[in-house]
Design an enzyme around this catalytic site. Structure first.
Site, PDB file in Angstrom:
ATOM      1  CB  SER A  51      -0.903  -0.025   1.327  1.00  0.00           C
ATOM      2  OG  SER A  51      -1.395   1.192   1.506  1.00  0.00           O
ATOM      3  CE1 TYR A  86      -3.744  -2.696   5.314  1.00  0.00           C
ATOM      4  CE2 TYR A  86      -3.461  -0.179   5.430  1.00  0.00           C
ATOM      5  CZ  TYR A  86      -3.851  -1.164   4.521  1.00  0.00           C
ATOM      6  OH  TYR A  86      -3.904  -1.300   3.110  1.00  0.00           O
ATOM      7  CE  LYS A 121      -1.405  -4.237   3.140  1.00  0.00           C
ATOM      8  NZ  LYS A 121      -1.735  -5.673   2.573  1.00  0.00           N
ATOM      9  NE  ARG A 137      -9.813   9.925   7.673  1.00  0.00           N
ATOM     10  CZ  ARG A 137      -9.832   8.998   6.878  1.00  0.00           C
ATOM     11  NH1 ARG A 137     -10.829   8.329   6.680  1.00  0.00           N
ATOM     12  NH2 ARG A 137      -9.063   8.583   6.045  1.00  0.00           N
TER      13      ARG A 137
HETATM   14  C1  UD1 Z   1      -6.853   5.156   3.975  1.00  0.00           C
HETATM   15  C2  UD1 Z   1      -5.845   4.752   4.871  1.00  0.00           C
HETATM   16  C3  UD1 Z   1      -4.607   4.162   4.268  1.00  0.00           C
HETATM   17  C4  UD1 Z   1      -5.238   2.773   3.476  1.00  0.00           C
HETATM   18  C5  UD1 Z   1      -6.218   3.307   2.606  1.00  0.00           C
HETATM   19  C6  UD1 Z   1      -6.976   2.082   1.933  1.00  0.00           C
HETATM   20  C7  UD1 Z   1      -6.036   6.343   6.681  1.00  0.00           C
HETATM   21  C8  UD1 Z   1      -5.527   7.357   7.372  1.00  0.00           C
HETATM   22  N1  UD1 Z   1      -5.359   6.033   5.547  1.00  0.00           N
HETATM   23  O1  UD1 Z   1      -6.114   5.989   3.008  1.00  0.00           O
HETATM   24  O2  UD1 Z   1      -3.878   3.568   5.146  1.00  0.00           O
HETATM   25  O3  UD1 Z   1      -4.232   2.148   2.542  1.00  0.00           O
HETATM   26  O4  UD1 Z   1      -7.437   3.934   3.338  1.00  0.00           O
HETATM   27  O5  UD1 Z   1      -7.926   2.456   0.830  1.00  0.00           O
HETATM   28  O6  UD1 Z   1      -7.037   6.068   7.093  1.00  0.00           O
HETATM   29  N2  UD1 Z   1     -12.995  11.124   3.574  1.00  0.00           N
HETATM   30  C9  UD1 Z   1     -14.058  11.971   3.976  1.00  0.00           C
HETATM   31  N3  UD1 Z   1     -15.100  11.260   4.581  1.00  0.00           N
HETATM   32  C10 UD1 Z   1     -15.368  10.157   4.645  1.00  0.00           C
HETATM   33  C11 UD1 Z   1     -14.233   9.252   4.414  1.00  0.00           C
HETATM   34  C12 UD1 Z   1     -13.059   9.738   3.769  1.00  0.00           C
HETATM   35  O7  UD1 Z   1     -14.004  13.007   4.001  1.00  0.00           O
HETATM   36  O8  UD1 Z   1     -16.300   9.585   5.224  1.00  0.00           O
HETATM   37  C13 UD1 Z   1     -11.976  11.712   2.882  1.00  0.00           C
HETATM   38  C14 UD1 Z   1     -10.567  11.344   3.949  1.00  0.00           C
HETATM   39  O9  UD1 Z   1     -10.542  12.516   4.720  1.00  0.00           O
HETATM   40  C15 UD1 Z   1      -9.543  11.309   2.728  1.00  0.00           C
HETATM   41  C16 UD1 Z   1     -10.129  10.999   1.736  1.00  0.00           C
HETATM   42  O10 UD1 Z   1     -11.352  11.009   1.613  1.00  0.00           O
HETATM   43  O11 UD1 Z   1      -9.028  12.798   2.567  1.00  0.00           O
HETATM   44  C17 UD1 Z   1      -9.770   9.313   1.462  1.00  0.00           C
HETATM   45  O12 UD1 Z   1     -10.009   8.729   2.541  1.00  0.00           O
HETATM   46  P1  UD1 Z   1      -9.950   7.113   2.526  1.00  0.00           P
HETATM   47  O13 UD1 Z   1     -10.678   6.536   1.596  1.00  0.00           O
HETATM   48  O14 UD1 Z   1     -10.090   6.758   4.078  1.00  0.00           O
HETATM   49  O15 UD1 Z   1      -8.424   6.813   2.152  1.00  0.00           O
HETATM   50  P2  UD1 Z   1      -7.079   7.074   2.500  1.00  0.00           P
HETATM   51  O16 UD1 Z   1      -7.145   8.220   4.070  1.00  0.00           O
HETATM   52  O17 UD1 Z   1      -6.320   7.933   1.651  1.00  0.00           O
END
Ligand code: UD1
Length: 338
Positions: free
Chosen positions: A125, A150, A154, A295
């Site tokens: 990842s 997690y 990796k 977040r």
């Molecule tokens: C997350 C994990 C990462 C993992 C990946 C798998 C964290 C900090 N990182 O990455 O370790 O490998 O998922 O796909 O958790 N968002 C919202 N609202 C929501 C959900 C997400 O605004 O309800 C935003 C988040 O703040 C972020 C973006 O969407 O900016 C992507 O979030 P997410 O899908 O969780 O992925 P990552 O944080 O990039």
């Protein structure tokens, strides 16, 4: 023909990769314990491809059961998708994550070594880069500190693989660092279906659009580094990602031995806001949202330099953000009653 063993074969990325393997005329043996997937995925993969494959309901921590699979099948290579992946859960239950992800990988590698099978593709990842105060990540950058157990699993497995190759350079290993996989197979038969309240963005959008959850929280709209103030990510379609594994296997077939690391991403970041707006537009559905505080642990912008995969694997992500949004929603619509 020798077979490709796919662990975590009924999971989100594993199932899409098996489809691509079968469509590329590879023979597949799959393993899963259904800890985060459903049995009907097996029939769905067969339906999509019109092809058959052998399946074992096995927990990959049970080494003797993995050994049996190697005795019963002539395995050429292993693609390891088995592993827990919920970031928040890993913070609450680190031992569960270290035991399953790290010990499971070691079990597999030990059995492979005993059977002289040394071709291994690892599902890593982009999280291994950690927070390095930059936005575009290249494979030759040092691994950072992951923000969760997690992510640390990796990093640990990548290190184990390097040490293994150093000890015996007849191993032939590809480490694939995924950015943000989304989307589903265009048939709508397989896709991502997390239980309960999802953590990741796209599964959350899908549940809000399907009225299972009232409203999406967009975490932060005051990031100076992005065009609309919401975070930006390198979202890539899971079918493109699955195809990257076929290309990695082809590379290993050619090279005979080595350890190769590739970013799999599009190289084009999109913001959370863009993702939500595109989802609404292409699917003609509503996704109510509100802005919420940032977040903790989120980076403002995070994307791949995918040049190495293009040059060495001849792999490029082809699907658009519209495809990602359409296929994700199609999967929800086709599975409404399941
Ligand atoms: C997350 C994990 C990462 C993992 C990946 C798998 C964290 C900090 N990182 O990455 O370790 O490998 O998922 O796909 O958790 N968002 C919202 N609202 C929501 C959900 C997400 O605004 O309800 C935003 C988040 O703040 C972020 C973006 O969407 O900016 C992507 O979030 P997410 O899908 O969780 O992925 P990552 O944080 O990039």
């Amino acid at each position: 023909m020798k077979k490709i063993l796919v662990t975590g074969g009924t999971g989100y990325i594993g199932s899409h990769t098996i489809v691509e393997l079968l469509e590329n005329d590879r023979e597949v043996v799959a393993v899963d314990d259904f800890s985060n997937s459903k049995e009907d995925v097996i029939e769905k993969i067969k339906k999509i491809t019109g092809k058959d494959f052998k399946f074992y309901n096995v927990d990959y921590l049970k080494k003797e059961k993995i050994e049996k699979i190697f005795q019963e099948n002539e395995i050429d290579a292993v693609i390891n998708f088995a592993g827990y992946k919920a970031v928040a859960e890993s913070i609450k239950e680190p031992l569960k994550y270290y035991k399953n992800n790290v010990c499971g990988a070691i079990n597999l590698l030990e059995v492979m070594q005993e059977h002289g099978v040394k071709k291994f593709v690892f599902s890593s990842s982009a999280t291994v880069y950690g927070n390095q105060n930059c936005s575009k990540y290249t494979e030759n950058m040092e691994r950072g500190h992951a923000s969760s157990p997690y992510g640390t699993t990796k990093i640990m497995i990548e290190k184990i693989l390097e040490d293994l190759y150093f000890s015996d350079n007849t191993w032939n290993i590809a480490i694939l660092r995924y950015f943000n996989p989304v989307g589903a197979h265009e048939s709508g038969l397989i896709g991502e279906n997390p239980q309960g309240i999802p953590n990741n963005l796209m599964p959350f959008i899908m549940k809000v659009a399907n009225k299972e959850i009232d409203c999406l929280n967009i975490f932060g709209n005051d990031y100076k580094e992005t065009k609309d103030g919401t975070c930006a990510r390198d979202f890539l379609h899971v079918v493109d990602l699955a195809k990257g594994h076929i290309k990695a296997l082809e590379k290993l077939d050619k090279e005979k031995n080595g350890i190769f690391v590739y970013n799999l991403g599009t190289g084009n970041p999109y913001t959370v806001q863009e993702m939500v707006e595109t989802f609404k537009k292409v699917n003609n559905v509503d996704v109510p949202y509100k802005y919420a505080p940032r977040r903790s642990g989120d980076l403002p912008i995070f994307y791949s330099d995918p040049t190495k995969a293009k040059e060495e694997l001849n792999w490029t992500a082809e699907k658009t953000i519209e495809d990602m949004c359409k296929d994700s929603w199609n999967f929800v619509v086709k599975n409404k009653n399941n």
